[in-house]
Design a protein around this motif. Structure first.
Motif, PDB file in Angstrom:
ATOM      1  N   UNK A  77      15.461  17.356   4.311  1.00  0.00           N
ATOM      2  CA  UNK A  77      14.813  17.052   3.035  1.00  0.00           C
ATOM      3  C   UNK A  77      14.221  15.648   3.086  1.00  0.00           C
ATOM      4  N   UNK A  78      13.034  15.496   2.518  1.00  0.00           N
ATOM      5  CA  UNK A  78      12.438  14.169   2.386  1.00  0.00           C
ATOM      6  C   UNK A  78      11.863  14.021   0.988  1.00  0.00           C
ATOM      7  N   UNK A  79      11.656  12.773   0.596  1.00  0.00           N
ATOM      8  CA  UNK A  79      11.091  12.446  -0.711  1.00  0.00           C
ATOM      9  C   UNK A  79       9.981  11.423  -0.512  1.00  0.00           C
ATOM     10  N   UNK A  80       8.923  11.568  -1.283  1.00  0.00           N
ATOM     11  CA  UNK A  80       7.803  10.622  -1.202  1.00  0.00           C
ATOM     12  C   UNK A  80       7.772   9.806  -2.493  1.00  0.00           C
ATOM     13  N   UNK A  81       7.749   8.482  -2.343  1.00  0.00           N
ATOM     14  CA  UNK A  81       7.655   7.559  -3.474  1.00  0.00           C
ATOM     15  C   UNK A  81       6.518   6.580  -3.214  1.00  0.00           C
ATOM     16  N   UNK A  82       5.995   6.014  -4.288  1.00  0.00           N
ATOM     17  CA  UNK A  82       4.999   4.953  -4.143  1.00  0.00           C
ATOM     18  C   UNK A  82       5.239   3.875  -5.196  1.00  0.00           C
ATOM     19  N   UNK A  83       4.974   2.639  -4.773  1.00  0.00           N
ATOM     20  CA  UNK A  83       5.032   1.500  -5.674  1.00  0.00           C
ATOM     21  C   UNK A  83       3.732   0.748  -5.608  1.00  0.00           C
ATOM     22  N   UNK A  84       2.941   0.831  -6.667  1.00  0.00           N
ATOM     23  CA  UNK A  84       1.585   0.262  -6.704  1.00  0.00           C
ATOM     24  C   UNK A  84       0.764   0.644  -5.464  1.00  0.00           C
ATOM     25  N   UNK A 124      17.552   1.001   4.921  1.00  0.00           N
ATOM     26  CA  UNK A 124      16.971   0.723   6.242  1.00  0.00           C
ATOM     27  C   UNK A 124      15.487   1.048   6.167  1.00  0.00           C
ATOM     28  N   UNK A 125      14.673   0.100   6.576  1.00  0.00           N
ATOM     29  CA  UNK A 125      13.220   0.242   6.443  1.00  0.00           C
ATOM     30  C   UNK A 125      12.546   0.236   7.816  1.00  0.00           C
ATOM     31  N   UNK A 126      11.589   1.166   7.989  1.00  0.00           N
ATOM     32  CA  UNK A 126      10.823   1.284   9.228  1.00  0.00           C
ATOM     33  C   UNK A 126       9.341   1.254   8.884  1.00  0.00           C
ATOM     34  N   UNK A 127       8.578   0.434   9.622  1.00  0.00           N
ATOM     35  CA  UNK A 127       7.127   0.451   9.458  1.00  0.00           C
ATOM     36  C   UNK A 127       6.566   1.773   9.969  1.00  0.00           C
ATOM     37  N   UNK A 128       5.316   2.034   9.647  1.00  0.00           N
ATOM     38  CA  UNK A 128       4.700   3.294  10.059  1.00  0.00           C
ATOM     39  C   UNK A 128       4.544   3.405  11.573  1.00  0.00           C
ATOM     40  N   UNK A 129       4.686   2.277  12.298  1.00  0.00           N
ATOM     41  CA  UNK A 129       4.646   2.358  13.764  1.00  0.00           C
ATOM     42  C   UNK A 129       5.958   2.894  14.331  1.00  0.00           C
ATOM     43  N   UNK A 130       6.952   3.106  13.458  1.00  0.00           N
ATOM     44  CA  UNK A 130       8.219   3.694  13.864  1.00  0.00           C
ATOM     45  C   UNK A 130       9.328   2.705  14.136  1.00  0.00           C
ATOM     46  N   UNK A 156      12.021   5.041   4.841  1.00  0.00           N
ATOM     47  CA  UNK A 156      13.288   4.402   4.505  1.00  0.00           C
ATOM     48  C   UNK A 156      14.432   5.397   4.555  1.00  0.00           C
ATOM     49  N   UNK A 157      15.571   4.900   4.998  1.00  0.00           N
ATOM     50  CA  UNK A 157      16.804   5.672   4.978  1.00  0.00           C
ATOM     51  C   UNK A 157      17.749   5.054   3.955  1.00  0.00           C
ATOM     52  N   UNK A 158      18.271   5.879   3.067  1.00  0.00           N
ATOM     53  CA  UNK A 158      19.325   5.453   2.152  1.00  0.00           C
ATOM     54  C   UNK A 158      20.652   5.836   2.790  1.00  0.00           C
ATOM     55  N   UNK A 159      21.454   4.834   3.101  1.00  0.00           N
ATOM     56  CA  UNK A 159      22.729   5.071   3.771  1.00  0.00           C
ATOM     57  C   UNK A 159      23.869   4.462   2.972  1.00  0.00           C
ATOM     58  N   UNK A 207       1.728   1.447  -2.491  1.00  0.00           N
ATOM     59  CA  UNK A 207       2.467   1.285  -1.243  1.00  0.00           C
ATOM     60  C   UNK A 207       3.399   2.490  -1.137  1.00  0.00           C
ATOM     61  N   UNK A 208       3.135   3.420  -0.205  1.00  0.00           N
ATOM     62  CA  UNK A 208       3.841   4.696  -0.226  1.00  0.00           C
ATOM     63  C   UNK A 208       4.820   4.852   0.934  1.00  0.00           C
ATOM     64  N   UNK A 209       5.909   5.576   0.643  1.00  0.00           N
ATOM     65  CA  UNK A 209       7.015   5.651   1.582  1.00  0.00           C
ATOM     66  C   UNK A 209       7.621   7.044   1.635  1.00  0.00           C
ATOM     67  N   UNK A 210       8.057   7.428   2.819  1.00  0.00           N
ATOM     68  CA  UNK A 210       8.907   8.593   3.017  1.00  0.00           C
ATOM     69  C   UNK A 210      10.350   8.108   2.906  1.00  0.00           C
ATOM     70  N   UNK A 211      11.154   8.763   2.077  1.00  0.00           N
ATOM     71  CA  UNK A 211      12.553   8.365   1.900  1.00  0.00           C
ATOM     72  C   UNK A 211      13.466   9.548   2.230  1.00  0.00           C
ATOM     73  N   UNK A 212      14.518   9.261   2.982  1.00  0.00           N
ATOM     74  CA  UNK A 212      15.489  10.284   3.371  1.00  0.00           C
ATOM     75  C   UNK A 212      16.885   9.814   2.975  1.00  0.00           C
TER      76      UNK A 212
END
Length: 261
Positions: free
Chosen positions: A5-12, A63-69, A50-53, A14-19
């Protein structure tokens, strides 16, 4: 292969995949997988993942990862988005006040009707040059003031500064800032790791607001226009820098889904 499962969020913008990775199902060391998931053509698409742990004492770990991985330094808008996600997932005890751990240390946050107010790290080491300032607000930021941010080639000029000898070998994020009024600024940012202009950068907005205060010390509250919307920054100057620095703005759920990994 398994479904996750993944979730997509954006802040102004700036968009992120969150797991939700409290069960450690996702391998955060897989650079190519994270890069693929952030790819806007072949994956989900996002400025980062981002990973929520779990955390033994605080509400959660970010934990945050740039789009370059690659795992990266702090992301302010990402912090606001994962805070909203944690509230929506009932991870926190109270949306009125909660805390989480990030790569740059502990953060406090509040959530109210889609608006997240996130406490950033104290900033005590600022380099002030003739035509720019440099500081670390959780991530390193070069800030320069110009007359018209709409007239700058953010990618070209940002890339030149990001890869310059001044910031070798790790590079820096680059912000171009314009005063709109006494305590209102407009910011455009080139982000390392994304290697492009983004619609917003939270740590960059904070660095820009602090730089604006250095020019106009009568103001400790700045309204900030970015390509993706509006943010606010408040701060308290101290003898050596700034503490009680807060980044405020919307954090919005976009969609959720499943993907095979």
């Amino acid at each position: 292969m398994s479904m996750i499962d993944f979730y997509k969020y954006q802040g102004t913008g700036n968009d992120f995949v969150i797991i939700d990775n409290r069960n450690n199902q996702f391998n955060g060391d897989d650079v190519s997988l994270i890069n693929h998931l952030c790819d806007r053509h072949f994956g989900i698409g996002g400025d980062g993942l981002m990973l929520l742990e779990s955390h033994p004492e605080l509400d959660f770990t970010m934990r945050y990862f740039n789009s370059d991985g690659r795992e990266a330094s702090m992301c302010g808008n990402g912090g606001r988005c994962i805070a909203a996600f944690a509230v929506h997932m009932n991870v926190v005890k109270s949306p009125e006040s909660f805390s989480f751990m990030a790569v740059d240390g502990e953060h406090h946050a509040t959530y109210n009707d889609g608006i997240v107010n996130l406490k950033m790290i104290s900033v005590n080491d600022i380099k002030k040059a003739d035509n720019y300032t440099f500081m670390n607000t959780g991530s390193p930021h070069h800030v320069c003031f110009i007359n018209d941010v709409d007239d700058v080639n953010v990618v070209q000029e940002g890339k030149e500064i990001r890869y310059s000898e001044l910031y070798a070998p790790d590079g820096t994020n680059v912000n171009f800032v314009q005063f709109d009024s006494e305590n209102q600024i407009k910011v455009r940012t080139y982000e390392r790791g994304v290697e492009d202009e983004t619609f917003a950068c939270g740590t960059g907005v904070v660095a820009s607001a602090i730089s604006a205060h250095l020019l106009k010390p009568e103001y400790t509250h700045f309204k900030v226009d970015v390509l993706g919307g509006k943010l606010e920054v408040t701060m308290k100057p101290n003898e050596i820098g700034f503490d009680d620095v807060w980044l405020k703005g919307p954090a919005t759920f976009v969609f959720k889904g499943k993907i095979e990994i």
